[in-house]
Write a protein that holds these residues in place. Structure first.
Motif, PDB file in Angstrom:
ATOM      1  N   UNK A 111       0.844  -1.195   0.000  1.00 20.89           N
ATOM      2  CA  UNK A 111       0.000   0.000   0.000  1.00 20.89           C
ATOM      3  C   UNK A 111       0.882   1.248   0.000  1.00 20.89           C
ATOM      4  N   UNK A 112       0.397   2.328  -0.549  1.00 16.44           N
ATOM      5  CA  UNK A 112       1.196   3.545  -0.678  1.00 16.44           C
ATOM      6  C   UNK A 112       1.584   4.124   0.680  1.00 16.44           C
ATOM      7  N   UNK A 113       0.777   3.879   1.709  1.00 12.10           N
ATOM      8  CA  UNK A 113       1.041   4.460   3.029  1.00 12.10           C
ATOM      9  C   UNK A 113       1.957   3.598   3.895  1.00 12.10           C
ATOM     10  N   UNK A 114       2.511   2.535   3.338  1.00 10.58           N
ATOM     11  CA  UNK A 114       3.408   1.675   4.104  1.00 10.58           C
ATOM     12  C   UNK A 114       4.548   2.503   4.701  1.00 10.58           C
ATOM     13  N   UNK A 115       4.778   2.437   6.010  1.00 15.04           N
ATOM     14  CA  UNK A 115       5.893   3.192   6.605  1.00 15.04           C
ATOM     15  C   UNK A 115       7.218   2.833   5.946  1.00 15.04           C
ATOM     16  N   UNK A 116       8.058   3.817   5.745  1.00 14.84           N
ATOM     17  CA  UNK A 116       9.332   3.581   5.068  1.00 14.84           C
ATOM     18  C   UNK A 116      10.173   2.545   5.803  1.00 14.84           C
ATOM     19  N   UNK A 117      10.148   2.589   7.128  1.00 20.64           N
ATOM     20  CA  UNK A 117      10.972   1.649   7.899  1.00 20.64           C
ATOM     21  C   UNK A 117      10.496   0.209   7.719  1.00 20.64           C
ATOM     22  N   UNK A 118       9.190   0.024   7.504  1.00 18.23           N
ATOM     23  CA  UNK A 118       8.663  -1.321   7.244  1.00 18.23           C
ATOM     24  C   UNK A 118       9.149  -1.820   5.891  1.00 18.23           C
ATOM     25  N   UNK A 152      -9.349   1.502  -7.690  1.00 15.72           N
ATOM     26  CA  UNK A 152      -9.871   0.796  -6.522  1.00 15.72           C
ATOM     27  C   UNK A 152      -8.766   0.748  -5.472  1.00 15.72           C
ATOM     28  N   UNK A 153      -9.161   0.784  -4.215  1.00 19.43           N
ATOM     29  CA  UNK A 153      -8.186   0.738  -3.135  1.00 19.43           C
ATOM     30  C   UNK A 153      -7.422  -0.585  -3.158  1.00 19.43           C
ATOM     31  N   UNK A 154      -6.128  -0.509  -2.874  1.00 14.74           N
ATOM     32  CA  UNK A 154      -5.322  -1.727  -2.857  1.00 14.74           C
ATOM     33  C   UNK A 154      -3.842  -1.401  -2.868  1.00 14.74           C
ATOM     34  N   UNK A 155      -3.026  -2.410  -3.072  1.00 14.59           N
ATOM     35  CA  UNK A 155      -1.591  -2.190  -3.169  1.00 14.59           C
ATOM     36  C   UNK A 155      -1.267  -1.475  -4.474  1.00 14.59           C
ATOM     37  N   UNK A 156      -0.108  -0.852  -4.513  1.00 13.54           N
ATOM     38  CA  UNK A 156       0.240   0.074  -5.588  1.00 13.54           C
ATOM     39  C   UNK A 156       0.080  -0.498  -6.988  1.00 13.54           C
ATOM     40  N   UNK A 157       0.680  -1.651  -7.243  1.00 12.11           N
ATOM     41  CA  UNK A 157       0.712  -2.162  -8.604  1.00 12.11           C
ATOM     42  C   UNK A 157      -0.309  -3.213  -8.930  1.00 12.11           C
ATOM     43  N   UNK A 158      -1.207  -3.512  -7.980  1.00 11.25           N
ATOM     44  CA  UNK A 158      -2.105  -4.650  -8.152  1.00 11.25           C
ATOM     45  C   UNK A 158      -3.537  -4.263  -8.491  1.00 11.25           C
TER      46      UNK A 158
END
Length: 320
Positions: free
Chosen positions: A79-86, A180-186
């Protein structure tokens, strides 16, 4: 700079073509979710390259350009909001434990991008299963934003989560186009298919490894759906929801972790599609594709050896 690149990186023409096929999806990700897409991707790529450099430098070897593909693919599963450290923890884990411990590029058993994604999926589930962002539509979309607004309810999450919570399916057109909401490339089936066309056009992927998972997935999904099995979704909705189509095009076609025999590729792909369906319908996890590919990675050597054994002509025993 050019000389430094030549000394540091091993040129891989096939990997450059894969990156080319991913460009439409990257641009689409920015449009749907904003410029944070590139910030996340750049950060993950920086740490992914540094990790491989750390291992390869000690052996006086060059960093492979395949690491760029791994970093981009991993980013596009988030997802686009994934924390950078994760994201950093994920890529360091994937490169280290799914690639370098096996001897580096060409020797790894598991797909590093998928190993990275699976690790943070089970270790840091909240950013990957709860924190979603609204997908843009219209002009200029995400091109005019750093990041799109966050959704305020779990039922407004990815299409698969939305179905699980409300038992309703998003319109097929919305799933196909990608808003649609989801992970960036999917999210965009259209952009994934464009990427598949580019791969096949440049002969950078085997069509069997793309088609076989889809056949297995649609066939088994149809059987369960027509049998009115609880939790079974419409096959086409299921195909364009979640990461299965993206993984079928860019992950199962990984030349290192996929079978080498033609028959093995069909077996590998079909079973990947079937296992994905089983996990989605009967398992605890909404998304089963990444687990299915990693499971099948384990059996690749056995599949190839079994195919070779069956195809090898054996002399008939002559009775004394």
């Amino acid at each position: 700079m050019r000389e430094f690149y030549k000394k540091t990186f091993q040129k891989q023409a096939v990997m450059r073509k894969v990156i080319m096929s991913l460009i439409p999806i990257i641009v689409g990700s920015i449009y749907f979710f904003g410029w944070r897409t590139l910030v996340l991707m750049a950060t993950i790529t920086l740490f992914g390259v540094a990790t491989e450099y750390f291992f390869e430098k000690r052996l006086n070897k060059k960093v492979t350009e395949a690491v760029f593909v791994t970093c981009i693919l991993f980013t596009l599963t988030l997802p686009v909001s994934t924390p950078l450290w994760v994201g950093i923890i994920g890529i360091v884990f994937g490169i280290t434990f799914a690639k370098e411990v096996f001897g580096g590029f060409g020797f790894n058993v598991f797909n590093p991008a998928l190993a990275a994604r699976t690790f943070i999926y089970v270790t840091f589930p909240e950013p990957l299963t709860i924190s979603w962002n609204v997908a843009s539509s219209g002009f200029p979309g995400g091109f005019g934003k750093y990041i799109t607004p966050a959704v305020d309810a779990i039922s407004q999450g990815s299409p698969l989560i939305h179905f699980g919570e409300t038992n309703t399916m998003l319109p097929f057109k919305q799933l196909f186009l990608g808003n649609a909401t989801g992970s960036l490339g999917e999210t965009s089936g259209l952009l994934i298919l464009i990427g598949a066309f580019i791969l096949l056009r440049h002969k950078s992927a085997d069509w069997r490894l793309m088609l076989a998972p889809v056949i297995g997935f649609l066939t088994f999904s149809s059987i369960l759906y027509l049998s009115n099995v609880s939790g079974a979704q419409h096959p086409l909705f299921s195909l364009f929801s979640g990461g299965f189509l993206f993984l079928s095009v860019f992950m199962t076609t990984d030349p290192v972790t996929a079978p080498k025999t033609k028959e093995g590729k069909w077996i590998y792909g079909v079973l990947t599609g079937i296992i994905t369906t089983i996990i989605r319908v009967f398992g605890l996890f909404v998304e089963g594709a990444m687990f299915a590919v990693l499971i099948m990675n384990i059996f690749v050597p056995i599949i190839d050896e079994a195919v070779k054994y069956i195809k090898t002509p054996r002399k008939k025993e002559v009775s004394a």
